[in-house]
Design an enzyme around this catalytic site. Structure first.
Site, mmCIF file in Angstrom:
data_model
loop_
_atom_site.group_PDB
_atom_site.id
_atom_site.type_symbol
_atom_site.label_atom_id
_atom_site.label_comp_id
_atom_site.label_asym_id
_atom_site.label_seq_id
_atom_site.Cartn_x
_atom_site.Cartn_y
_atom_site.Cartn_z
ATOM 1 N N GLN A 89 0.484 -1.512 0.069
ATOM 2 C CA GLN A 89 0.117 0.029 -0.408
ATOM 3 C C GLN A 89 1.188 1.625 -0.139
ATOM 4 O O GLN A 89 0.726 2.123 0.126
ATOM 5 C CB GLN A 89 -0.530 0.124 1.971
ATOM 6 C CG GLN A 89 -2.123 -0.919 0.939
ATOM 7 C CD GLN A 89 -2.638 -1.490 2.355
ATOM 8 O OE1 GLN A 89 -2.258 -0.645 3.116
ATOM 9 N NE2 GLN A 89 -3.776 -2.354 2.519
ATOM 10 N N HIS A 156 -1.134 -0.060 5.069
ATOM 11 C CA HIS A 156 -1.433 0.830 6.844
ATOM 12 C C HIS A 156 -0.091 2.301 6.897
ATOM 13 O O HIS A 156 -0.220 2.404 7.887
ATOM 14 C CB HIS A 156 -1.983 0.777 7.654
ATOM 15 C CG HIS A 156 -3.111 -0.624 7.927
ATOM 16 N ND1 HIS A 156 -3.143 -0.604 8.914
ATOM 17 C CD2 HIS A 156 -3.523 -0.685 6.868
ATOM 18 C CE1 HIS A 156 -4.527 -1.691 8.757
ATOM 19 N NE2 HIS A 156 -4.753 -1.774 7.561
ATOM 20 N N GLU A 250 -15.067 4.122 8.821
ATOM 21 C CA GLU A 250 -15.965 4.876 9.367
ATOM 22 C C GLU A 250 -15.555 6.455 9.403
ATOM 23 O O GLU A 250 -15.054 6.886 8.661
ATOM 24 C CB GLU A 250 -15.934 5.321 11.403
ATOM 25 C CG GLU A 250 -14.538 4.766 11.372
ATOM 26 C CD GLU A 250 -14.471 4.315 13.090
ATOM 27 O OE1 GLU A 250 -14.462 3.667 13.431
ATOM 28 O OE2 GLU A 250 -14.140 5.379 13.666
ATOM 29 N N TYR A 260 -10.559 7.444 19.036
ATOM 30 C CA TYR A 260 -11.156 7.157 18.389
ATOM 31 C C TYR A 260 -11.566 5.291 18.106
ATOM 32 O O TYR A 260 -11.705 5.118 17.288
ATOM 33 C CB TYR A 260 -10.833 7.751 17.159
ATOM 34 C CG TYR A 260 -11.814 9.309 17.248
ATOM 35 C CD1 TYR A 260 -12.952 9.432 16.436
ATOM 36 C CD2 TYR A 260 -10.409 10.270 16.819
ATOM 37 C CE1 TYR A 260 -13.051 11.402 16.216
ATOM 38 C CE2 TYR A 260 -10.757 11.883 16.841
ATOM 39 C CZ TYR A 260 -12.489 12.371 17.042
ATOM 40 O OH TYR A 260 -12.417 13.374 17.301
ATOM 41 N N TYR A 271 -10.447 -10.032 10.408
ATOM 42 C CA TYR A 271 -10.665 -10.951 8.611
ATOM 43 C C TYR A 271 -10.429 -12.167 8.784
ATOM 44 O O TYR A 271 -9.771 -13.001 9.490
ATOM 45 C CB TYR A 271 -9.169 -10.524 8.086
ATOM 46 C CG TYR A 271 -9.133 -8.951 7.664
ATOM 47 C CD1 TYR A 271 -10.221 -8.423 6.852
ATOM 48 C CD2 TYR A 271 -8.215 -8.279 8.548
ATOM 49 C CE1 TYR A 271 -10.043 -7.283 6.181
ATOM 50 C CE2 TYR A 271 -8.017 -6.914 7.844
ATOM 51 C CZ TYR A 271 -9.028 -6.388 7.061
ATOM 52 O OH TYR A 271 -9.066 -5.362 7.095
#
Length: 378
Positions: A89, A156, A250, A260, A271
């Site tokens: 990523q 990430h 979200e 959060y 997963y």
């Protein structure tokens, strides 16, 4: 490599929503493809020299940045960028102009920065853009922020960049996947949103700037992988969205010093097994999202509409979706989401970024080997 193409896809789509997502007046729009042939584009920023058609900076994940024109022209790679780690990523991520760009020519970009031993982290650099037409180079390049610690991971990284009204820069960061518990610790920068000065210094009024053992850059904590961020056009508040695991994507209003919840609370699951993560979906001292999605839509990019281009949609929030291959419209009453619409369900493209242009239209980046710049017209 991208060539100079002009493609205008003008098939009109009738936008409506399913009953589960709320009924709304249908609005005929057409996704108009302006530019194609980009390789996995990631971030989009509009250059200020706006005439009949805008010029834009577009990042490509592999490590290239280009100037593209809404008439379909694509410039060569901009010289002067530092190397990126494009595994998984990672890569060249977001791009944003300095609020005083017309005076100082600074631009800022986030990327996955490689380091020794195969480690990496999200970093932010800035440079002055010297452009003539579609050709450009960067000078005075400075790395102003590095996520710490660096780890061996290809997942990430976040990352979106947003300037607040006070000129401070918000940087959204991922938890690096294997280090998710770090999101609850103030001594590292994994799973955080940070706020820095334009030169990388820590603002004195950051919520943890004076707390012993805490990283002063931290604005908020308890995030998983934030890939959407925008300022509310009226309040100036920072709104973000983040990927959940298996479910639990979200949207939040991301405020100073707030937690959060990830990975202590989440609406998602592990997963594969579907096992519960953490302590459930709520806990005292941890924020609840404004809206969450189960199953996941894989949100990426978002923008508020502040123009009058789309009757009845002014003030609404638009969220791109990768896995969902759609655009989600969230109608708002203050901080309350009153309605959702799934748009562009027949378009068949992973949407990576969403921006409102200087002409008031929404612009989208699609994710793929033939990535596109798309304008949503009526």
């Amino acid at each position: 490599m991208p060539m100079n193409f002009l493609r205008r896809a003008t098939a009109t789509l009738l936008i409506s929503s399913s009953l589960a997502w709320g009924a709304a007046a249908a609005q005929a729009v057409k996704p108009v493809t302006l530019v194609r042939g980009l390789e996995r584009p990631w971030g989009l920023a509009f250059l200020p020299e706006f005439e009949a058609q805008p010029r834009m900076l577009v990042t490509e994940k592999a490590g290239r940045m280009r100037i593209v024109h809404a008439n379909g022209e694509v410039g060569p790679p901009i010289a002067g960028l530092p190397p990126v780690d494009a595994r998984g990523q990672g890569g060249l991520l977001d791009v944003v102009l300095d609020p005083q760009h017309e005076r100082n020519r600074w631009i800022y970009w986030s990327y996955s920065e490689p380091s020794e031993g195969g480690t990496n982290s999200t970093a932010v650099a800035r440079g002055t853009l010297e452009a003539r037409g579609l050709e450009a180079r960067l000078s005075e390049v400075q790395v102003i922020f590095r996520q710490a610690p660096k780890v061996q991971s290809s997942l990430h990284f976040g990352s979106r960049l947003v300037f607040g009204r006070d000129g401070r820069l918000f940087v959204t960061l991922g938890d690096r996947y294997s280090r998710r518990d770090d999101a609850q610790a103030l001594g590292n920068l994994h799973g955080k949103v940070v706020r820095i000065e334009a030169d990388g210094r820590v603002p004195a009024d950051n919520p943890f700037a004076s707390r012993q053992g805490a990283r002063g850059e931290i604005w908020s904590l308890g995030h998983r992988n934030v890939q959407g961020a925008a300022l509310h056009p009226q309040t100036g508040e920072l709104w973000t969205h983040e990927h959940g695991p298996q479910g639990g994507d979200e949207v939040n209003v991301t405020e100073a010093g707030r937690n959060y919840g990830w990975p202590v609370i989440t609406y998602g699951a592990e997963y594969g097994s579907g096992a519960r993560i953490g302590e459930g979906t709520g806990k005292a001292g941890m924020e609840q999202p404004l809206v969450h999605w189960v199953p996941s839509i894989a949100p990426s990019g978002m923008a508020f509409v502040s123009s009058d281009r789309y009757p009845g949609w002014k003030g609404d929030l638009f969220v791109g979706a990768l896995r969902g291959q759609l655009l989600v419209r969230l109608a708002l009453d203050g901080r309350k989401v009153t309605q959702q619409q799934r748009l562009l369900r027949d378009f068949g493209e992973r949407i990576r970024d969403v921006r409102q242009g200087p002409d008031g239209w929404l612009y989208l980046l699609t994710d793929g080997s033939d990535g596109k710049v798309v304008r949503l017209e009526r």
